[in-house]
Scaffold this active site. Structure first.
Site, PDB file in Angstrom:
ATOM      1  N   ARG A  68      64.760  48.331  14.915  1.00  0.00           N
ATOM      2  CA  ARG A  68      63.441  47.698  14.902  1.00  0.00           C
ATOM      3  C   ARG A  68      62.806  47.685  16.292  1.00  0.00           C
ATOM      4  NH1 ARG A  68      61.563  41.775  14.330  1.00  0.00           N
ATOM      5  NH2 ARG A  68      59.476  42.047  13.447  1.00  0.00           N
ATOM      6  N   HIS A  72      59.106  48.990  17.235  1.00  0.00           N
ATOM      7  CA  HIS A  72      58.071  48.177  17.885  1.00  0.00           C
ATOM      8  C   HIS A  72      57.642  48.766  19.212  1.00  0.00           C
ATOM      9  CE1 HIS A  72      57.959  44.208  15.480  1.00  0.00           C
ATOM     10  NE2 HIS A  72      58.338  45.207  14.719  1.00  0.00           N
ATOM     11  N   ASP A  73      58.568  49.428  19.895  1.00  0.00           N
ATOM     12  CA  ASP A  73      58.178  50.102  21.130  1.00  0.00           C
ATOM     13  C   ASP A  73      57.281  51.278  20.798  1.00  0.00           C
ATOM     14  OD1 ASP A  73      58.166  50.598  23.882  1.00  0.00           O
ATOM     15  OD2 ASP A  73      59.684  52.169  23.641  1.00  0.00           O
ATOM     16  N   GLY A  76      53.639  53.623  20.643  1.00  0.00           N
ATOM     17  CA  GLY A  76      53.624  53.853  22.119  1.00  0.00           C
ATOM     18  C   GLY A  76      55.031  53.851  22.674  1.00  0.00           C
ATOM     19  N   ASP A  78      57.191  53.935  25.088  1.00  0.00           N
ATOM     20  CA  ASP A  78      57.238  54.009  26.542  1.00  0.00           C
ATOM     21  C   ASP A  78      58.017  52.842  27.132  1.00  0.00           C
ATOM     22  OD1 ASP A  78      55.614  51.926  25.920  1.00  0.00           O
ATOM     23  OD2 ASP A  78      53.833  52.703  26.933  1.00  0.00           O
ATOM     24  N   SER A  80      57.597  49.856  26.871  1.00  0.00           N
ATOM     25  CA  SER A  80      56.814  48.684  27.281  1.00  0.00           C
ATOM     26  C   SER A  80      57.311  47.426  26.574  1.00  0.00           C
ATOM     27  CB  SER A  80      55.318  48.901  27.029  1.00  0.00           C
ATOM     28  OG  SER A  80      55.097  49.392  25.732  1.00  0.00           O
ATOM     29  N   ASN A  93      56.618  39.574  17.904  1.00  0.00           N
ATOM     30  CA  ASN A  93      57.880  39.903  18.563  1.00  0.00           C
ATOM     31  C   ASN A  93      58.686  38.695  19.051  1.00  0.00           C
ATOM     32  OD1 ASN A  93      57.385  42.637  18.202  1.00  0.00           O
ATOM     33  ND2 ASN A  93      56.382  42.872  20.186  1.00  0.00           N
ATOM     34  N   HIS A 211      64.066  49.205   6.384  1.00  0.00           N
ATOM     35  CA  HIS A 211      64.375  47.879   5.843  1.00  0.00           C
ATOM     36  C   HIS A 211      65.580  47.890   4.907  1.00  0.00           C
ATOM     37  CE1 HIS A 211      60.132  46.058   6.799  1.00  0.00           C
ATOM     38  NE2 HIS A 211      60.838  46.343   7.873  1.00  0.00           N
ATOM     39  N   THR A 212      66.283  48.989   4.848  1.00  0.00           N
ATOM     40  CA  THR A 212      67.600  48.990   4.204  1.00  0.00           C
ATOM     41  C   THR A 212      68.611  48.253   5.089  1.00  0.00           C
ATOM     42  OG1 THR A 212      69.329  50.342   3.191  1.00  0.00           O
ATOM     43  CG2 THR A 212      68.310  51.236   5.172  1.00  0.00           C
ATOM     44  N   ASP A 256      67.338  43.894   2.023  1.00  0.00           N
ATOM     45  CA  ASP A 256      67.767  44.496   0.752  1.00  0.00           C
ATOM     46  C   ASP A 256      69.153  43.955   0.442  1.00  0.00           C
ATOM     47  OD1 ASP A 256      69.830  46.056   1.869  1.00  0.00           O
ATOM     48  OD2 ASP A 256      69.003  47.963   1.196  1.00  0.00           O
ATOM     49  N   ASP A 263      71.551  52.771   2.948  1.00  0.00           N
ATOM     50  CA  ASP A 263      71.607  53.383   1.617  1.00  0.00           C
ATOM     51  C   ASP A 263      70.211  53.342   0.972  1.00  0.00           C
ATOM     52  OD1 ASP A 263      71.233  50.716   1.080  1.00  0.00           O
ATOM     53  OD2 ASP A 263      73.237  50.368   0.284  1.00  0.00           O
TER      54      ASP A 263
HETATM   55  C1  HEM Z   1      55.654  49.294   7.258  1.00  0.00           C
HETATM   56  C2  HEM Z   1      55.362  48.288   8.040  1.00  0.00           C
HETATM   57  C3  HEM Z   1      56.373  47.277   8.507  1.00  0.00           C
HETATM   58  C4  HEM Z   1      56.237  45.939   8.446  1.00  0.00           C
HETATM   59  C5  HEM Z   1      55.018  45.165   7.960  1.00  0.00           C
HETATM   60  C6  HEM Z   1      57.458  45.360   8.957  1.00  0.00           C
HETATM   61  C7  HEM Z   1      57.697  44.005   9.082  1.00  0.00           C
HETATM   62  C8  HEM Z   1      58.919  43.441   9.381  1.00  0.00           C
HETATM   63  C9  HEM Z   1      59.182  42.026   9.418  1.00  0.00           C
HETATM   64  C10 HEM Z   1      58.150  40.931   9.182  1.00  0.00           C
HETATM   65  C11 HEM Z   1      60.494  41.864   9.695  1.00  0.00           C
HETATM   66  C12 HEM Z   1      61.246  40.535   9.857  1.00  0.00           C
HETATM   67  C13 HEM Z   1      61.046  40.015  11.261  1.00  0.00           C
HETATM   68  C14 HEM Z   1      61.533  38.608  11.436  1.00  0.00           C
HETATM   69  O1  HEM Z   1      61.801  37.924  10.454  1.00  0.00           O
HETATM   70  O2  HEM Z   1      61.658  38.154  12.593  1.00  0.00           O
HETATM   71  C15 HEM Z   1      61.072  43.166   9.844  1.00  0.00           C
HETATM   72  C16 HEM Z   1      62.399  43.431  10.124  1.00  0.00           C
HETATM   73  C17 HEM Z   1      62.922  44.688  10.318  1.00  0.00           C
HETATM   74  N1  HEM Z   1      62.200  45.861  10.382  1.00  0.00           N
HETATM   75 FE1  HEM Z   1      60.288  46.120   9.802  1.00  0.00          FE
HETATM   76  N2  HEM Z   1      58.321  46.362   9.302  1.00  0.00           N
HETATM   77  C18 HEM Z   1      57.711  47.559   9.055  1.00  0.00           C
HETATM   78  C19 HEM Z   1      58.214  48.806   9.315  1.00  0.00           C
HETATM   79  C20 HEM Z   1      59.462  49.041   9.868  1.00  0.00           C
HETATM   80  C21 HEM Z   1      59.915  50.327  10.344  1.00  0.00           C
HETATM   81  C22 HEM Z   1      59.072  51.590  10.380  1.00  0.00           C
HETATM   82  C23 HEM Z   1      61.201  50.160  10.773  1.00  0.00           C
HETATM   83  C24 HEM Z   1      62.154  51.169  11.383  1.00  0.00           C
HETATM   84  C25 HEM Z   1      62.143  52.458  11.129  1.00  0.00           C
HETATM   85  C26 HEM Z   1      61.541  48.770  10.560  1.00  0.00           C
HETATM   86  C27 HEM Z   1      62.773  48.207  10.802  1.00  0.00           C
HETATM   87  C28 HEM Z   1      63.077  46.878  10.626  1.00  0.00           C
HETATM   88  C29 HEM Z   1      64.439  46.351  10.698  1.00  0.00           C
HETATM   89  C30 HEM Z   1      65.705  47.172  10.892  1.00  0.00           C
HETATM   90  C31 HEM Z   1      64.329  44.965  10.522  1.00  0.00           C
HETATM   91  C32 HEM Z   1      65.481  43.932  10.568  1.00  0.00           C
HETATM   92  C33 HEM Z   1      65.701  43.535  12.006  1.00  0.00           C
HETATM   93  C34 HEM Z   1      66.861  42.565  12.224  1.00  0.00           C
HETATM   94  O3  HEM Z   1      67.561  42.190  11.283  1.00  0.00           O
HETATM   95  O4  HEM Z   1      67.033  42.184  13.395  1.00  0.00           O
HETATM   96  N3  HEM Z   1      60.452  48.117  10.044  1.00  0.00           N
HETATM   97  N4  HEM Z   1      60.090  44.107   9.657  1.00  0.00           N
END
Ligand code: HEM
Ligand SMILES: *[C@@H]1O[C@H](CO)[C@@H](O)[C@H](O)[C@H]1NC(C)=O
Length: 335
Positions: A68, A72-73, A76, A78, A80, A93, A211-212, A256, A263
């Site tokens: 993640r 978020h980086d 961009g 870089d 940051s 963040n 989000h897997t 999930d 998976d």
């Molecule tokens: C499509 C738009 C996306 C939205 C709206 C989104 C939003 C979020 C939110 C709200 C969380 C929970 C944060 C928290 O509770 O503090 C999260 C967690 C996460 N996101 Fe996304 N996300 C998106 C795309 C992505 C992408 C593209 C990736 C990586 C390729 C990603 C990887 C992750 C991972 C791995 C977590 C779990 C992090 C942890 O357990 O520390 N997300 N995301």
């Protein structure tokens, strides 16, 4: 297009396809190369890999957090996001991003073996790849990829990370807010958000498959579980039990059912209306991305191939190369 780095005999093919692909989408990344540190820091990949593996074995969630962090980086890419006092403190963040200490420890090790050479942005991109691979791929998943080959040391299929990014000399708190997608978005907004970064619908669905892994805090899914109609009632009830209408904002729930495995359970959940975030379920809610979600839900090989391809693409967004930016000596501070 073959996106997995497998044996050396296929690397040339991979590069050819990747080059043709980048040319097609017009990404300015001519200067990135998978062997960028080949002579300047030959240990870079093994140092990052063992640091990620040990971080993940200490804390199963760390792989998710590092993936993640790179995302978020990367609106961009870089580094940051790593600067203290910048994007880190933005609402999307703060108290949410994790893994900074792992990146710091990798940076310290690399500064002792190859001082001033490896950028923080590149460390993040390799750590994200290694996190995915480290997160307990099932034996059966690996067999799905027997057409390609597996990285003997990592024990799973992987892809070649393109390297040579430089680090930014500024961090913008506002930019982080404006660019990142929100979990409350519907499909058109998500599509637009990704489009602004040069990412298409296929990238959106494949990358959301990140989000897997990992978990989300109650405040990010409360409105969905309490108010959305397109949700399996049993699932909603279960989630509401630890995420009431008032209080428990930071209570965690897995994104999930198998948050430590890379998976297709994420896509299966969407098909069953058990997406945790409103933005997750938006990908399977009668819109243009339904077909792809359905396809990935029963085809791990297709998901993996597209995920790898989209990760390479995401890793090229707004990068600094050559004489731009700097190689930070401490990822948290501009030199
Ligand atoms: C499509 C738009 C996306 C939205 C709206 C989104 C939003 C979020 C939110 C709200 C969380 C929970 C944060 C928290 O509770 O503090 C999260 C967690 C996460 N996101 Fe996304 N996300 C998106 C795309 C992505 C992408 C593209 C990736 C990586 C390729 C990603 C990887 C992750 C991972 C791995 C977590 C779990 C992090 C942890 O357990 O520390 N997300 N995301
Ligand atoms: C909460 O969910 C309801 C039902 O889906 C929706 O109409 C409303 O806009 C949502 N509120 C926010 C702040 O997202």
């Amino acid at each position: 297009m073959a996106s997995f780095k497998s044996s050396s005999s296929t690397i040339t093919t991979f590069k050819f396809h990747l080059g043709a692909f980048l040319l097609l989408v017009g990404v300015a990344s001519a200067q990135l190369a998978s062997n960028f540190y080949g002579t300047s820091c030959p240990s870079v990949l093994s140092v990052i890999k063992s640091a990620v593996n040990s971080a993940v074995s200490n804390d199963a969630r760390m792989g998710a957090s590092l993936l993640r962090l790179h995302f978020h980086d990367c609106f961009g890419c870089d580094a940051s996001v790593l600067l203290d006092g910048g994007e880190k403190t933005a609402p999307a963040n703060a108290n949410s991003l994790r893994g900074f200490e792992v990146i710091d420890s990798i940076k310290t090790q690399l500064e002792s073996s190859c001082p001033g050479v490896v950028s923080c942005a590149d460390i993040l991109s390799v750590a994200a790849r290694d996190s995915v691979v480290a997160k307990g791929l099932l034996h059966s998943d690996q067999q799905l990829f027997s057409g390609g080959s597996t990285d003997a040391q990592l024990g799973g299929p992987t892809w070649a990370v393109q390297l040579g990014r430089k680090d930014s000399t500024t961090a913008s708190r506002d930019e982080a807010n404006n660019d990142l997608p929100s979990p409350f978005m519907d499909l058109p907004a998500l599509i637009n958000n990704f489009k602004r970064q040069g990412l298409n619908e296929r990238d959106l669905v494949a990358l959301s498959g990140g989000h897997t892994l990992g978990s989300a805090q109650c405040f990010t899914f409360r409105n969905r579980t309490h108010n959305d109609a397109n949700i399996d009632p049993k699932f909603a009830k279960q989630r509401k039990s630890t995420c009431p209408l008032v209080g428990g904002d930071s209570n965690l729930a897995p994104l999930d059912p198998t948050p430590a495995r890379f998976d297709v359970a994420y896509f299966n959940s969407l098909v069953k209306k058990r997406g945790l975030l409103h933005s997750d379920q938006a990908l399977f809610n009668g819109g243009s991305t339904d077909g792809l979600v359905k396809a990935y839900s029963s085809n791990a090989k297709a998901f993996w191939a597209d995920f790898a391809k989209s990760m390479v693409k995401m890793g090229n967004i707004k990068i600094l190369t050559g004489k731009q930016g700097q190689v930070r000596l401490n990822c948290r501070k501009v030199n």
